[in-house]
Design a protein around this motif. Structure first.
Motif, PDB file in Angstrom:
ATOM      1  N   UNK A   6      18.755  45.424 114.677  1.00  0.00           N
ATOM      2  CA  UNK A   6      19.006  46.548 115.309  1.00  0.00           C
ATOM      3  C   UNK A   6      20.254  47.299 114.774  1.00  0.00           C
ATOM      4  N   UNK A   7      21.385  46.718 114.168  1.00  0.00           N
ATOM      5  CA  UNK A   7      22.183  47.412 113.567  1.00  0.00           C
ATOM      6  C   UNK A   7      22.441  46.985 112.023  1.00  0.00           C
ATOM      7  N   UNK A   8      21.633  47.335 111.141  1.00  0.00           N
ATOM      8  CA  UNK A   8      21.530  46.835 109.969  1.00  0.00           C
ATOM      9  C   UNK A   8      22.704  46.617 109.011  1.00  0.00           C
ATOM     10  N   UNK A   9      23.555  48.073 109.147  1.00  0.00           N
ATOM     11  CA  UNK A   9      24.634  48.280 108.503  1.00  0.00           C
ATOM     12  C   UNK A   9      25.751  47.067 108.954  1.00  0.00           C
ATOM     13  N   UNK A  10      25.924  46.745 110.173  1.00  0.00           N
ATOM     14  CA  UNK A  10      27.008  45.640 110.574  1.00  0.00           C
ATOM     15  C   UNK A  10      26.282  44.287 110.301  1.00  0.00           C
ATOM     16  N   UNK A  11      25.076  44.041 110.101  1.00  0.00           N
ATOM     17  CA  UNK A  11      24.544  42.931 109.589  1.00  0.00           C
ATOM     18  C   UNK A  11      24.780  42.595 108.328  1.00  0.00           C
ATOM     19  N   UNK A  12      24.956  43.569 107.182  1.00  0.00           N
ATOM     20  CA  UNK A  12      25.311  43.361 105.960  1.00  0.00           C
ATOM     21  C   UNK A  12      26.807  43.286 105.811  1.00  0.00           C
ATOM     22  N   UNK A  13      27.558  43.938 106.704  1.00  0.00           N
ATOM     23  CA  UNK A  13      28.981  43.976 106.764  1.00  0.00           C
ATOM     24  C   UNK A  13      29.238  42.515 107.293  1.00  0.00           C
ATOM     25  N   UNK A  14      28.795  41.914 108.120  1.00  0.00           N
ATOM     26  CA  UNK A  14      29.076  40.640 108.791  1.00  0.00           C
ATOM     27  C   UNK A  14      28.775  39.443 107.714  1.00  0.00           C
ATOM     28  N   UNK A  15      27.549  39.744 107.110  1.00  0.00           N
ATOM     29  CA  UNK A  15      26.923  38.744 106.114  1.00  0.00           C
ATOM     30  C   UNK A  15      27.983  38.671 104.896  1.00  0.00           C
ATOM     31  N   UNK A  16      28.356  39.820 104.519  1.00  0.00           N
ATOM     32  CA  UNK A  16      29.114  39.846 103.108  1.00  0.00           C
ATOM     33  C   UNK A  16      30.587  39.373 103.468  1.00  0.00           C
ATOM     34  N   UNK A  17      31.224  39.752 104.676  1.00  0.00           N
ATOM     35  CA  UNK A  17      32.509  39.158 104.889  1.00  0.00           C
ATOM     36  C   UNK A  17      32.582  37.681 105.161  1.00  0.00           C
ATOM     37  N   UNK A  18      31.508  37.306 105.878  1.00  0.00           N
ATOM     38  CA  UNK A  18      31.301  35.629 106.070  1.00  0.00           C
ATOM     39  C   UNK A  18      31.263  34.942 104.398  1.00  0.00           C
ATOM     40  N   UNK A  19      30.618  35.595 103.591  1.00  0.00           N
ATOM     41  CA  UNK A  19      30.493  35.111 102.319  1.00  0.00           C
ATOM     42  C   UNK A  19      32.220  35.311 101.297  1.00  0.00           C
ATOM     43  N   UNK A  20      32.666  36.429 101.786  1.00  0.00           N
ATOM     44  CA  UNK A  20      34.089  36.498 101.376  1.00  0.00           C
ATOM     45  C   UNK A  20      34.829  35.394 101.758  1.00  0.00           C
ATOM     46  N   UNK A  21      34.650  35.077 103.182  1.00  0.00           N
ATOM     47  CA  UNK A  21      35.572  33.959 103.646  1.00  0.00           C
ATOM     48  C   UNK A  21      35.315  32.669 103.033  1.00  0.00           C
ATOM     49  N   UNK A  22      33.971  32.424 102.861  1.00  0.00           N
ATOM     50  CA  UNK A  22      33.688  30.930 102.394  1.00  0.00           C
ATOM     51  C   UNK A  22      34.242  31.076 100.674  1.00  0.00           C
ATOM     52  N   UNK A  23      34.114  31.899 100.128  1.00  0.00           N
ATOM     53  CA  UNK A  23      34.727  32.176  98.764  1.00  0.00           C
ATOM     54  C   UNK A  23      36.205  32.105  98.737  1.00  0.00           C
ATOM     55  N   UNK A  24      36.874  32.462  99.632  1.00  0.00           N
ATOM     56  CA  UNK A  24      38.347  32.285  99.673  1.00  0.00           C
ATOM     57  C   UNK A  24      38.647  30.758 100.026  1.00  0.00           C
TER      58      UNK A  24
END
Length: 418
Positions: free
Chosen positions: A56-74
């Motif tokens: 429903x909110x594709x922009x928020x989906x991309x943001x959440x996915x990218x931030x999640x991967x950022x946290x995993x990388x950190x």
């Protein structure tokens, strides 16, 4: 009916990638890594959306996915241990980041940081343009290469080197303040203006206009105006680009040939863009207050004189000449003086203007500038000195690298002969 996943993703990614990169860069403090993680989110979307449907909110989906991967990388990298401690308070250990940012203003702040980082003066003008089009315009390497008329490997190298330079020099991901902001803002506005101008009157190639490049620059200016509503020069640049864009449809003929301002069908000018330009210019004047207007505000005021004239004959050339005089005093430049000479020729006649142009003949910056002999040829033709005019038009044609403009100038040389 649900949009097709691939088509929806392409549209969403072009629009949302700057905000996603900006949001992730706030976590990892590196625009290169942020872009890679955003690309990872795109790959995940390509895998999941065709199967599960467009969220429903594709922009928020991309943001959440990218931030999640950022946290995993950190969390995986020991070198990011300190940064993990700093952000740990805001990111629960078990739960993924929320799909919507907690505070929408944070995203705007992040985007503003990204603008200033991509346009940092430590980078060359070419690198700033390439990086800005990639990070803020959402363009691919082939698209940037076509826009800048350079090979794809050249663009790729510029982008890679720009990211490395920012990382190596440890450039802060921040919005500067005080004198630093004024200096850096000038760089930001310059990059957006350069992008627009290359689309508005291409310096090389077979096409006179590249509208997509103008649209990208105008979109960036509008974003910046929304992020920095109290900066008069930001509104001035936005107004200037709105006015210039309003004439796009009338600037080329049926076969793609350039149409000069005097010959343009003003019914084809976009009145909505003109209205937007007037509004932006009003914002610029309001933000300027009692202070002296800056160069972009002055250029927008000049463009407004053209945009609001119903016919070419009704153009307020004396006011344009005055505004160019103010612009020359504010930012001395032989190009500004050349433009002022054109306005003087319309307000006072070709003879006084020719004297101004001849005074610029020895300027090193204009030695290979095709518009100098082009303007001089026009003035000579109006004075009846056709032989000299023909030679000037031919010289101008030899200096331009744009095929459409060369054809126009050679046509004017033939007209001078007749």
């Amino acid at each position: 009916m649900e949009p097709q996943p691939t088509a929806a993703l392409e549209t969403v990614f072009r629009l949302e990638s700057p905000r996603v990169i900006a949001g992730v860069a706030r976590l990892v403090r590196d625009v290169g890594i942020a872009e890679e993680l955003t690309q990872d989110a795109l790959v995940a979307a390509l895998e999941q959306w065709p199967r599960d449907g467009v969220p429903d909110n594709p922009g928020a989906w991309l943001m959440a996915t990218a931030r999640r991967r950022a946290v995993d990388l950190i969390r995986r990298r020991e070198t990011y241990a300190r940064k993990l401690a700093e952000i740990g308070r805001d990111l629960p250990a078990a739960a993924p980041p929320p799909e919507e940012p907690a505070d929408p203003e944070d995203i705007d702040d992040d985007l503003l940081r990204l603008v200033f980082t991509a346009c940092h003066p430590v980078l060359s003008a070419e690198a700033r343009i390439a990086l800005t089009l990639r990070l803020l315009g959402g363009l691919t390497t082939p698209e940037i290469a076509r826009a800048c008329l350079v090979p794809e490997p050249t663009v790729a190298q510029r982008i890679v080197r720009a990211k490395r330079t920012l990382a190596r020099k440890n450039i802060d991901f921040e919005v500067p303040y005080g004198p630093d902001r004024a200096a850096r803002l000038g760089s930001v506005l310059e990059v957006i203006y350069l992008i627009f101008n290359e689309g508005y009157a291409a310096t090389a190639g077979d096409d006179w206009l590249r509208p997509a490049l103008c649209e990208d620059a105008l979109r960036l200016a509008r974003v910046l105006a929304a992020l920095m509503p109290k900066e008069p020069e930001v509104h001035g640049l936005t107004a200037l680009l709105e006015f210039q864009s309003s004439r796009t449809a009338a600037r080329i003929g049926p076969d793609g040939e350039p149409v000069l301002l005097e010959d343009q069908n003003r019914h084809r000018w976009n009145r909505l863009l003109i209205a937007r330009g007037i509004t932006a210019l009003d914002h610029a004047h309001a933000a300027t207050g009692s202070g002296a207007p800056g160069p972009y505000v002055l250029q927008a005021a000049i463009a407004a004189c053209h945009a609001t004239a119903h016919t070419y004959q009704e153009t307020d050339w004396p006011r344009i000449a005055t505004l160019y005089g103010l612009l020359a005093a504010r930012t001395p430049s032989p190009v500004v003086e050349l433009n002022r000479a054109v306005a003087v020729s319309k307000a006072e006649g070709p003879a006084p203007a020719l004297a101004l142009v001849d005074a610029l003949a020895a300027e090193p910056a204009l030695r290979d500038y095709h518009l100098l002999p082009s303007v001089r040829g026009d003035l000579l033709a109006r004075l009846g000195r056709t032989g000299e005019a023909r030679a000037e038009f031919e010289r101008a044609a030899s200096l331009t690298r744009n095929a459409r403009e060369r054809a126009l100038l050679l046509g004017r040389a033939r007209e001078a002969t007749g």
